[in-house]
Design a protein around this motif. Structure first.
Motif, PDB file in Angstrom:
ATOM      1  N   ILE A  86       7.595  17.510 -40.158  1.00  0.00           N
ATOM      2  CA  ILE A  86       7.645  18.302 -38.940  1.00  0.00           C
ATOM      3  C   ILE A  86       9.097  18.644 -38.654  1.00  0.00           C
ATOM      4  O   ILE A  86       9.936  17.745 -38.535  1.00  0.00           O
ATOM      5  N   ASN A  87       9.368  19.949 -38.604  1.00  0.00           N
ATOM      6  CA  ASN A  87      10.731  20.455 -38.411  1.00  0.00           C
ATOM      7  C   ASN A  87      11.708  19.824 -39.401  1.00  0.00           C
ATOM      8  O   ASN A  87      12.818  19.439 -39.049  1.00  0.00           O
ATOM      9  N   GLY A  88      11.265  19.713 -40.646  1.00  0.00           N
ATOM     10  CA  GLY A  88      12.128  19.227 -41.707  1.00  0.00           C
ATOM     11  C   GLY A  88      12.269  17.720 -41.794  1.00  0.00           C
ATOM     12  O   GLY A  88      12.955  17.214 -42.681  1.00  0.00           O
ATOM     13  N   LYS A  89      11.634  16.984 -40.898  1.00  0.00           N
ATOM     14  CA  LYS A  89      11.726  15.525 -40.914  1.00  0.00           C
ATOM     15  C   LYS A  89      10.403  14.923 -41.356  1.00  0.00           C
ATOM     16  O   LYS A  89       9.344  15.324 -40.881  1.00  0.00           O
ATOM     17  N   LEU A  90      10.484  13.951 -42.244  1.00  0.00           N
ATOM     18  CA  LEU A  90       9.283  13.258 -42.702  1.00  0.00           C
ATOM     19  C   LEU A  90       8.837  12.271 -41.643  1.00  0.00           C
ATOM     20  O   LEU A  90       9.621  11.446 -41.176  1.00  0.00           O
ATOM     21  N   LEU A  91       7.589  12.375 -41.224  1.00  0.00           N
ATOM     22  CA  LEU A  91       7.013  11.451 -40.256  1.00  0.00           C
ATOM     23  C   LEU A  91       5.833  10.746 -40.890  1.00  0.00           C
ATOM     24  O   LEU A  91       5.071  11.344 -41.645  1.00  0.00           O
ATOM     25  N   VAL A  92       5.686   9.482 -40.571  1.00  0.00           N
ATOM     26  CA  VAL A  92       4.533   8.714 -41.022  1.00  0.00           C
ATOM     27  C   VAL A  92       3.630   8.527 -39.811  1.00  0.00           C
ATOM     28  O   VAL A  92       4.018   7.902 -38.823  1.00  0.00           O
ATOM     29  N   LEU A  93       2.447   9.103 -39.884  1.00  0.00           N
ATOM     30  CA  LEU A  93       1.485   8.987 -38.792  1.00  0.00           C
ATOM     31  C   LEU A  93       0.453   7.925 -39.162  1.00  0.00           C
ATOM     32  O   LEU A  93      -0.011   7.893 -40.303  1.00  0.00           O
ATOM     33  N   PRO A  94       0.081   7.060 -38.212  1.00  0.00           N
ATOM     34  CA  PRO A  94      -0.852   5.980 -38.530  1.00  0.00           C
ATOM     35  C   PRO A  94      -2.285   6.455 -38.775  1.00  0.00           C
ATOM     36  O   PRO A  94      -3.055   5.776 -39.448  1.00  0.00           O
ATOM     37  N   LYS A  95      -2.630   7.622 -38.221  1.00  0.00           N
ATOM     38  CA  LYS A  95      -3.987   8.140 -38.389  1.00  0.00           C
ATOM     39  C   LYS A  95      -3.968   9.646 -38.222  1.00  0.00           C
ATOM     40  O   LYS A  95      -2.985  10.232 -37.769  1.00  0.00           O
ATOM     41  N   GLN A  96      -5.077  10.263 -38.582  1.00  0.00           N
ATOM     42  CA  GLN A  96      -5.200  11.713 -38.435  1.00  0.00           C
ATOM     43  C   GLN A  96      -5.254  12.049 -36.945  1.00  0.00           C
ATOM     44  O   GLN A  96      -5.894  11.346 -36.156  1.00  0.00           O
ATOM     45  N   ILE A  97      -4.565  13.124 -36.575  1.00  0.00           N
ATOM     46  CA  ILE A  97      -4.493  13.544 -35.183  1.00  0.00           C
ATOM     47  C   ILE A  97      -4.470  15.069 -35.155  1.00  0.00           C
ATOM     48  O   ILE A  97      -3.982  15.704 -36.089  1.00  0.00           O
ATOM     49  N   SER A  98      -5.008  15.636 -34.082  1.00  0.00           N
ATOM     50  CA  SER A  98      -4.975  17.100 -33.980  1.00  0.00           C
ATOM     51  C   SER A  98      -3.550  17.543 -33.673  1.00  0.00           C
ATOM     52  O   SER A  98      -2.757  16.805 -33.088  1.00  0.00           O
ATOM     53  N   LEU A  99      -3.256  18.745 -34.062  1.00  0.00           N
ATOM     54  CA  LEU A  99      -1.943  19.313 -33.800  1.00  0.00           C
ATOM     55  C   LEU A  99      -1.676  19.360 -32.294  1.00  0.00           C
ATOM     56  O   LEU A  99      -0.595  18.994 -31.834  1.00  0.00           O
ATOM     57  N   LEU A 100      -2.667  19.758 -31.520  1.00  0.00           N
ATOM     58  CA  LEU A 100      -2.511  19.826 -30.065  1.00  0.00           C
ATOM     59  C   LEU A 100      -2.201  18.451 -29.481  1.00  0.00           C
ATOM     60  O   LEU A 100      -1.308  18.310 -28.639  1.00  0.00           O
TER      61      LEU A 100
END
Length: 67
Positions: free
Chosen positions: A5-19
């Motif tokens: 996101i915006n060039g930065k790698l993020l680790v998300l714990p679970k699937q989430i909607s963009l909103l």
């Protein structure tokens, strides 16, 4: 799950909607455009678009100013 996101790698714990993700960031929705995997994503699709492994998202915000 890894997303960029915006060039930065993020680790998300679970699937989430963009909103939901944008809402969690306290970003004013009225001033944002989303590019999702290279395509401008209509605001109507933010709630149904789930962030997936390897997605690339760019958030573009309008700012005012100048003379």
């Amino acid at each position: 799950m890894n997303v960029q996101i915006n060039g930065k790698l993020l680790v998300l714990p679970k699937q989430i909607s963009l909103l939901a993700w944008i809402g969690n960031q306290n970003i004013p929705l009225a001033a944002v455009i989303v590019e999702y995997n290279g395509e401008i994503l209509s605001r109507d699709h933010w709630e149904t678009t789930l962030l997936n492994e390897g997605d690339q998202v760019e958030l573009l915000q309008f700012v005012g100013g100048g003379r």
